[in-house]
Write a protein that holds these residues in place. Structure first.
Motif, PDB file in Angstrom:
ATOM      1  N   ASN A  24      -7.185   6.409   7.777  1.00  0.00           N
ATOM      2  CA  ASN A  24      -7.735   6.481   6.414  1.00  0.00           C
ATOM      3  C   ASN A  24      -7.764   5.105   5.757  1.00  0.00           C
ATOM      4  O   ASN A  24      -8.733   4.753   5.072  1.00  0.00           O
ATOM      5  CB  ASN A  24      -6.913   7.451   5.576  1.00  0.00           C
ATOM      6  N   SER A  27     -10.571   3.177   7.252  1.00  0.00           N
ATOM      7  CA  SER A  27     -11.863   3.665   6.776  1.00  0.00           C
ATOM      8  C   SER A  27     -12.178   3.137   5.381  1.00  0.00           C
ATOM      9  O   SER A  27     -13.305   2.707   5.099  1.00  0.00           O
ATOM     10  CB  SER A  27     -11.865   5.196   6.781  1.00  0.00           C
ATOM     11  N   GLU A  28     -11.189   3.140   4.494  1.00  0.00           N
ATOM     12  CA  GLU A  28     -11.397   2.622   3.138  1.00  0.00           C
ATOM     13  C   GLU A  28     -11.707   1.132   3.145  1.00  0.00           C
ATOM     14  O   GLU A  28     -12.544   0.652   2.387  1.00  0.00           O
ATOM     15  CB  GLU A  28     -10.161   2.906   2.289  1.00  0.00           C
ATOM     16  N   THR A  46      -9.811   9.099  12.618  1.00  0.00           N
ATOM     17  CA  THR A  46      -9.389  10.144  11.683  1.00  0.00           C
ATOM     18  C   THR A  46      -9.622  11.532  12.273  1.00  0.00           C
ATOM     19  O   THR A  46      -8.779  12.429  12.163  1.00  0.00           O
ATOM     20  CB  THR A  46     -10.163  10.001  10.362  1.00  0.00           C
ATOM     21  N   SER A  62     -15.322  14.916   9.901  1.00  0.00           N
ATOM     22  CA  SER A  62     -15.146  13.465  10.070  1.00  0.00           C
ATOM     23  C   SER A  62     -15.971  12.947  11.241  1.00  0.00           C
ATOM     24  O   SER A  62     -16.589  11.873  11.163  1.00  0.00           O
ATOM     25  CB  SER A  62     -13.663  13.146  10.279  1.00  0.00           C
TER      26      SER A  62
END
Length: 422
Positions: A24, A27-28, A46, A62
């Motif tokens: 996560n 990904s951010e 993820t 996802s």
């Protein structure tokens, strides 16, 4: 890419919570920098972590998001294949039903084998599946928007014809002398206003017109109203017929006691008036579909015991006059046909049977001839031209065999006397 590698390492160790946290964060980070390839890799990590936690639905979401990002980046085909494969692995699979062994090696029901009757009773029974199509009435509107005129529609067969035309979607003008509070027959009752009021529930449009067809001025006023309102006429049904009063004198009276006024009254409404109205409507029939249906009787060809001589003369004159008119106008897009109903279950016939204690059998409903006229009115111009030449006189049962209640009437009972071309 370090965070993605950390997430994949945690996944190999099956530490799914830390793997999901690292994925996560990665990904951010990639999303903030606009790195689509890195974001797709992080979403794949993820999805694997969510799969390890047992949440296959979120994992599939996802993986699909990663596939979308990889697909947009056409340079990374390997990443696209990887995301596509993960999506395929995460999709729910349907488990095939286990087929138990059946006798004689049969595993499914056969059309020619009924379990327990023509085959072993342990065979699987084929389930019955019934389907009912629920639709509106638009599919039956074969005359949608067509302008129709039905004369003499206060009651009886004229009313049934008008209702059938309205049910088929027509704009139906119903004519008669009766009006609310001024019924022409106080025993049978019925007005054109009551008839027109029933059309709304049938899906059509009704217009009540108070006309005395024995008056030429009122007939011409009717023609003018159709011309000014629509400028065309598609179907004209000549159904009005006057029965001299009282009924007890008109029916079953010896010929030497039948007054001459019978013939004059019947030809004025039921003969000459129809010819005059049809001729007046000719310009507007040419602009429309041009179908003219004359409701007559096989009494023009043979005797019906209860009717007076004037009835036979009027019907014969009516049929032959309309046949001559048909010969003149059929090449101009106007098709004149004559229809002979059978024994009709009208208000008058029911009342007469009660008076004489007669037994009525094999009667046609008033809607039967109406449905036959709808069938004729929906024919193509080429077919109508052939009919107006070779089959100008038809029985209702020749056109439509099945009654509204499912009873089948027999055709070719009366029109044999017309000799094919009439």
């Amino acid at each position: 890419m370090a965070q993605v590698a950390v997430a994949e390492a945690y996944s190999l160790q099956q530490v799914w919570a830390k793997a999901l946290e690292a994925a996560n964060k990665a990904s951010e980070k990639f999303k903030s920098t606009g790195d689509k390839t890195g974001e797709a890799l992080a979403l794949l990590a993820t999805a694997k972590a969510q799969q390890g936690q047992g949440d296959r639905e979120k994992a599939l979401q996802s993986a699909r998001a990663a596939l979308l990002l990889a697909h947009r980046d056409s340079s990374s085909s390997a990443l696209t294949d990887k995301a596509r494969q993960l999506c395929a692995d995460l999709r729910p699979r349907q488990v095939a039903a286990k087929v138990e062994s059946q006798p004689l090696g049969v595993t499914r029901p056969l059309d020619h084998c009924v379990p327990g009757v023509s085959g072993p009773g342990s065979l699987p029974s084929k389930p019955f599946l019934g389907a009912q199509r629920m639709v509106g009435t638009q599919e039956t509107k074969r005359l949608s928007g067509l302008v129709c005129v039905v004369t003499g529609a206060s009651r009886g067969i004229g009313k049934g014809i008008a209702q059938s035309l309205a049910e088929a979607g027509g704009i139906v003008y119903v004519t008669g002398r009766s009006s609310p509070g001024k019924e022409t027959d106080i025993i049978l009752m019925g007005t054109v206003d009551e008839t027109a009021a029933t059309f709304g529930k049938m899906g059509g449009t009704g217009v009540a017109v108070h006309v005395d067809h024995a008056q030429d001025e009122q007939n011409m006023a009717m023609v003018k109203m159709i011309a000014d309102t629509h400028g065309r006429l598609d179907i004209c049904v000549n159904s009005a017929f006057y029965i001299p009063k009282p009924d007890m004198i008109f029916f079953s009276t010896p010929i030497w006691n039948q007054p001459m006024r019978f013939l004059n009254e019947q030809t004025s409404v039921g003969g000459l008036n129809h010819i005059g109205l049809t001729v007046g409507m000719l310009p507007y029939l040419r602009r429309g579909r041009g179908v003219v249906i004359n409701v007559s009787s096989w009494g023009s060809q043979m005797n019906i015991p209860v009717f007076p001589m004037s009835y036979y003369c009027n019907k014969a004159t009516f049929d032959r006059s309309m046949a001559a008119l048909s010969e003149k106008v059929r090449n101009y897009g106007i098709y004149v046909l004559t229809i002979w109903p059978g024994s009709v279950k009208s208000e008058r016939s029911i009342m007469g049977a009660k008076r004489s204690a007669a037994r009525l059998i094999d009667l046609e409903t008033v809607r039967f001839t109406g449905n036959a006229i709808v069938q004729l009115g929906s024919l193509s111009p080429d077919t109508l031209r052939v009919y107006s030449s070779k089959h100008r006189v038809l029985s209702s049962a020749d056109v439509l065999g099945w009654e509204v209640d499912g009873y089948c009437h027999q055709g070719d009972l009366h029109t044999f006397s017309t000799g094919g071309r009439s």
